[in-house]
Design a protein around this motif. Structure first.
Motif, short mmCIF file in Angstrom:
data_model
loop_
_atom_site.label_atom_id
_atom_site.label_comp_id
_atom_site.label_asym_id
_atom_site.label_seq_id
_atom_site.Cartn_x
_atom_site.Cartn_y
_atom_site.Cartn_z
N LEU A 1 13.02 12.16 -0.44
CA LEU A 1 12.68 13.52 -0.85
C LEU A 1 12.91 13.59 -2.35
CD1 LEU A 1 11.60 16.01 0.46
CD2 LEU A 1 13.91 16.73 0.98
N LYS A 2 11.82 13.80 -3.07
CA LYS A 2 11.90 13.65 -4.53
C LYS A 2 12.01 14.99 -5.22
CE LYS A 2 8.54 10.04 -3.56
NZ LYS A 2 9.43 9.05 -3.00
N MET A 3 11.11 15.89 -4.89
CA MET A 3 11.16 17.22 -5.49
C MET A 3 10.47 18.22 -4.57
SD MET A 3 8.63 16.57 -8.69
CE MET A 3 9.65 15.27 -9.33
N GLY B 1 0.82 -1.21 0.00
CA GLY B 1 0.00 0.00 0.00
C GLY B 1 0.84 1.25 0.00
N CYS B 2 0.55 2.16 -0.93
CA CYS B 2 1.26 3.44 -0.97
C CYS B 2 0.30 4.51 -1.47
CB CYS B 2 2.49 3.35 -1.88
SG CYS B 2 3.43 4.89 -1.90
N PRO B 3 0.28 5.68 -0.82
CA PRO B 3 -0.62 6.75 -1.28
C PRO B 3 -0.07 7.48 -2.50
CG PRO B 3 0.57 7.46 0.68
CD PRO B 3 1.00 6.05 0.40
N LEU B 4 1.17 7.20 -2.88
CA LEU B 4 1.77 7.86 -4.04
C LEU B 4 1.70 6.93 -5.26
CD1 LEU B 4 2.93 9.47 -1.61
CD2 LEU B 4 4.97 9.88 -2.99
N ASN B 5 1.97 7.53 -6.39
CA ASN B 5 1.97 6.76 -7.64
C ASN B 5 3.10 7.33 -8.51
OD1 ASN B 5 1.35 5.29 -9.86
ND2 ASN B 5 -0.54 6.38 -10.33
N CYS B 6 4.34 7.17 -8.04
CA CYS B 6 5.47 7.80 -8.70
C CYS B 6 5.69 7.19 -10.08
CB CYS B 6 6.75 7.63 -7.87
SG CYS B 6 6.58 8.22 -6.18
N TRP B 7 6.00 8.03 -11.04
CA TRP B 7 6.17 7.56 -12.42
C TRP B 7 7.29 6.52 -12.52
CZ3 TRP B 7 5.57 11.68 -16.85
CH2 TRP B 7 4.33 12.31 -16.71
N TRP B 8 8.27 6.61 -11.64
CA TRP B 8 9.46 5.76 -11.73
C TRP B 8 9.42 4.58 -10.75
CZ3 TRP B 8 9.18 10.78 -10.06
CH2 TRP B 8 9.28 10.98 -8.68
N CYS B 9 8.31 4.36 -10.08
CA CYS B 9 8.25 3.37 -9.00
C CYS B 9 8.77 2.01 -9.47
CB CYS B 9 6.80 3.22 -8.51
SG CYS B 9 6.67 2.08 -7.13
N HIS B 10 9.73 1.44 -8.74
CA HIS B 10 10.22 0.12 -9.11
C HIS B 10 9.61 -0.98 -8.24
CE1 HIS B 10 13.29 1.56 -6.21
NE2 HIS B 10 13.21 0.34 -5.77
N SER C 1 9.73 -1.30 4.92
CA SER C 1 9.70 -0.56 3.67
C SER C 1 8.37 -0.85 2.98
CB SER C 1 10.90 -1.01 2.82
OG SER C 1 10.98 -0.29 1.61
N GLY C 2 8.28 -0.48 1.69
CA GLY C 2 7.01 -0.75 1.01
C GLY C 2 7.14 -0.60 -0.49
N GLY C 3 6.08 -0.07 -1.11
CA GLY C 3 4.93 0.62 -0.55
C GLY C 3 5.34 1.71 0.43
N GLU C 4 4.38 2.11 1.20
CA GLU C 4 4.61 3.09 2.26
C GLU C 4 4.13 2.49 3.58
OE1 GLU C 4 6.12 6.07 2.98
OE2 GLU C 4 5.41 5.34 4.91
N GLY D 1 3.71 -2.86 -4.87
CA GLY D 1 3.53 -2.44 -3.48
C GLY D 1 2.53 -1.32 -3.32
N GLN D 2 1.98 -0.81 -4.42
CA GLN D 2 1.10 0.37 -4.32
C GLN D 2 -0.32 0.04 -3.85
OE1 GLN D 2 1.30 2.47 -8.07
NE2 GLN D 2 3.46 2.93 -7.84
N ASN D 3 -0.89 -1.01 -4.39
CA ASN D 3 -2.25 -1.40 -4.02
C ASN D 3 -2.23 -2.01 -2.61
OD1 ASN D 3 -4.68 -2.76 -3.68
ND2 ASN D 3 -4.79 -3.42 -5.81
N THR E 1 10.56 5.55 4.35
CA THR E 1 9.27 6.21 4.18
C THR E 1 9.32 7.34 3.17
OG1 THR E 1 7.51 7.42 5.34
CG2 THR E 1 9.76 7.74 6.15
N CYS E 2 8.18 7.59 2.53
CA CYS E 2 8.07 8.76 1.66
C CYS E 2 7.60 9.97 2.45
CB CYS E 2 7.12 8.48 0.50
SG CYS E 2 5.38 8.35 1.01
N GLY E 3 7.27 9.77 3.72
CA GLY E 3 6.92 10.89 4.60
C GLY E 3 5.52 11.45 4.39
S1 SF4 Z 1 6.56 2.85 -3.26
FE1 SF4 Z 1 7.94 4.62 -3.29
S2 SF4 Z 1 8.40 4.98 -5.45
FE2 SF4 Z 1 6.59 3.60 -5.36
S3 SF4 Z 1 4.83 4.98 -5.48
FE3 SF4 Z 1 5.27 4.69 -3.32
S4 SF4 Z 1 6.64 6.38 -2.74
FE4 SF4 Z 1 6.61 6.24 -4.97
#
Ligand code: SF4
Length: 260
Positions: free
Chosen positions: A145-147, A31-40, A93-96, A44-46, A122-124
């Motif tokens: 810290l991305k941008m 689970g992650c609240p972000l959806n980074c274009w480069w996520c590897h 780690s994660g995800g978040e 882990g997002q859902n 964490t992505c904070g």
């Molecule tokens: S797991 Fe990390 S890189 Fe992937 S969407 Fe979440 S914060 Fe972004």
């Protein structure tokens, strides 16, 4: 009896060498609240377990499983000897991981009880109340810290950077290493690096940065998830560019490393 708390994880990585000091076990919470274009780690997002195509694209497998705190701790405890000898421990780690903050809190408490060193990757992006609740049980924060520009952050990650910056400021004084993903043309632009440098220079206690160069290792995961990878044609940063960035941050007095 530890606790009945359960959560969803999608991997446990043994002998991890880049997720904090020493030899570690890294637990990946789903689970992650972000959806980074480069996520590897797009798997882990859902937050829920999900079916994905297997390697051969002929059948499906399930990514993610519900586990109890006891099960995770039992797995972690198998490698106590490595933590002791290397100064390592456990990384969440994660995800978040903060998305499952109750589960994370129980896991951290269980680690603390066993005097295991804990790192939180964490992505904070969370409420301060949640971070405040767990922060004293975390020995080291790996803080992405991305941008700095909020519009760009929203464009490339799907969320505002403002809570991330605010939480980082409030965490000052804790043991924190910044992780900066170097994504050519997105996070690695002159403007963003200057803003990042400017912003970090105002923090008094943060002295270390890890540069995480963009890579294509996770590409097959997008295929398995049947998701478009928008950075399919992007190349990793050149060694020359990475050396420039290392020089920039080192010149400002930061301990700077490539990778974790
Ligand atoms: S797991 Fe990390 S890189 Fe992937 S969407 Fe979440 S914060 Fe972004």
């Amino acid at each position: 009896m530890e606790t009945q708390s359960k959560g969803v994880i999608f991997d446990i990585k043994k002998y991890a060498l880049h997720d904090g000091p020493g030899i570690r076990t890294t637990v990946f919470l789903k689970g992650c609240p972000l959806n980074c274009w480069w996520c590897h780690n797009p798997e882990g997002q859902n937050p829920e377990p999900e079916r994905i195509w297997s390697n051969q694209n002929t059948q499906k497998e399930i990514i993610g499983r519900e586990v109890s705190v006891e099960e995770v701790i039992a797995e972690i405890e198998k490698d106590l000897i490595f933590y002791d000898e290397s100064g390592g421990g456990v990384t969440f780690s994660g995800g978040e991981p903060l998305m499952q903050h109750d589960f994370l809190d129980h896991l951290l408490t269980a680690c603390q009880t066993r005097e295991l060193s804990t790192t939180l990757d964490t992505c904070g992006y969370s409420s301060w109340e949640i971070i405040e609740k767990i922060k004293d049980k975390v020995d080291l924060f790996l803080y992405d810290l991305k941008m700095i520009d909020d519009k760009n952050h929203q464009k490339y990650t799907g969320v505002s950077v403002l809570p991330i910056l605010s939480n980082l400021k409030r965490l000052e004084g804790e043991n924190i290493i910044i992780r900066f993903p170097v994504i050519p043309g997105i996070t690695d632009t002159e403007e963003n690096v200057n803003q990042l440098v400017d912003w970090l220079s105002k923090l008094e206690t943060i002295k270390e940065i890890n540069l995480l160069p963009f890579h294509k290792i996770g590409y097959s995961k997008y295929l398995k998830l049947n998701r478009e990878n928008v950075l399919l044609d992007l190349n990793p940063p050149s060694p020359e560019r990475l050396n420039q960035l290392l020089d920039t941050f080192r010149g400002l007095g930061f301990i700077t490393k490539l990778g974790g």
